[in-house]
Design an enzyme around this catalytic site. Structure first.
Site, short mmCIF file in Angstrom:
data_model
loop_
_atom_site.label_atom_id
_atom_site.label_comp_id
_atom_site.label_asym_id
_atom_site.label_seq_id
_atom_site.Cartn_x
_atom_site.Cartn_y
_atom_site.Cartn_z
N GLY A 63 0.87 -1.37 0.22
CA GLY A 63 0.17 0.07 -0.08
C GLY A 63 0.94 1.12 0.06
O GLY A 63 2.02 1.25 -0.45
N CYS A 64 0.39 2.26 0.51
CA CYS A 64 0.98 3.39 0.50
C CYS A 64 2.36 3.61 1.15
O CYS A 64 2.44 3.19 2.37
CB CYS A 64 0.28 4.61 1.11
SG CYS A 64 1.03 6.32 1.12
#
Length: 222
Positions: A51-52
């Protein structure tokens, strides 16, 4: 994202971007991007996409034995991608981190376990509201031993802690990671006031601290 003035941040006591912040890495940069350096003699490398990368970088950096973590792009095909290109979902790249660690202090298996705890490995092509292939979950391996470690952990998690849920994490051979722009490096500790950091990134970091407190550097548990 709401823009705060420096003066307002000072009044609120939320300014975290000063050079005296002990949690900043002061990474090398060139032409607006971080520099991917070679590991030191006592270091090994591990690469993950979860993810981020703002949260993933912070989560990995808080682990004992981890010396440095660089945010970047891995899993794609073109050379030298930038953030805007990766966001188009046409490059094959995911937001990733390169971890420089001392294997005498923390093992690859422990790093992998931390990686799985620091995000939701069951979500396909995204993390929460961050949807897209650039946010997909990937564990990269550099040897057959690392491949088997990742596979074994996935099997254990699916059959025990995740109670039968399927892990969507891709297991890929490591090829290359390109560094992200300097603005994405150490973003978490410098933007604790940011609503995204507070609502999305911070819960991931706190989850890892709660799951593996014995592996967290003391300054993060104060």
């Amino acid at each position: 994202m709401k823009i705060w003035s420096f003066a307002a941040l000072m009044v609120l006591g939320l300014w975290t971007g000063c050079s005296e912040d002990k949690n900043l890495q002061h990474l090398e940069s060139k032409n607006g991007f971080a520099v991917i350096s070679q590991p030191a003699a006592n270091e090994k490398l591990a690469t993950f996409a979860g993810g981020c990368f703002w949260a993933t970088q912070e989560a990995m950096l808080e682990l004992k034995g981890v010396h440095k973590v660089i945010s970047g792009y891995a899993g794609g095909s073109m050379e030298n991608p930038n953030y805007q290109q990766v966001q188009t979902q046409n490059t094959g790249y995911a937001e990733a981190v390169q971890v420089y660690y001392d294997p005498s202090i923390i093992s690859f298996e422990a790093l992998c376990r931390a990686f799985f705890y620091a995000h939701d490995p069951t979500q396909v092509d995204g993390q929460g509201a961050d949807i897209g292939t650039e946010y997909r979950s990937i564990a990269f391996f550099r040897s057959p031993e690392e491949y088997h470690t990742i596979s074994r952990l996935i099997h254990q998690l699916e059959n025990h802690e995740l109670k039968g849920q399927t892990i969507a994490t891709e297991i890929l051979p490591f090829k290359v990671i390109y560094p992200a722009e300097t603005e994405h490096q150490d973003y978490y500790p410098q933007h604790l006031w940011d609503s995204y950091i507070k609502k999305v990134s911070m819960p991931k970091v706190m989850k890892l601290r709660a799951k593996m407190p014995e592996f967290i550097k003391p300054q993060y548990l104060d």
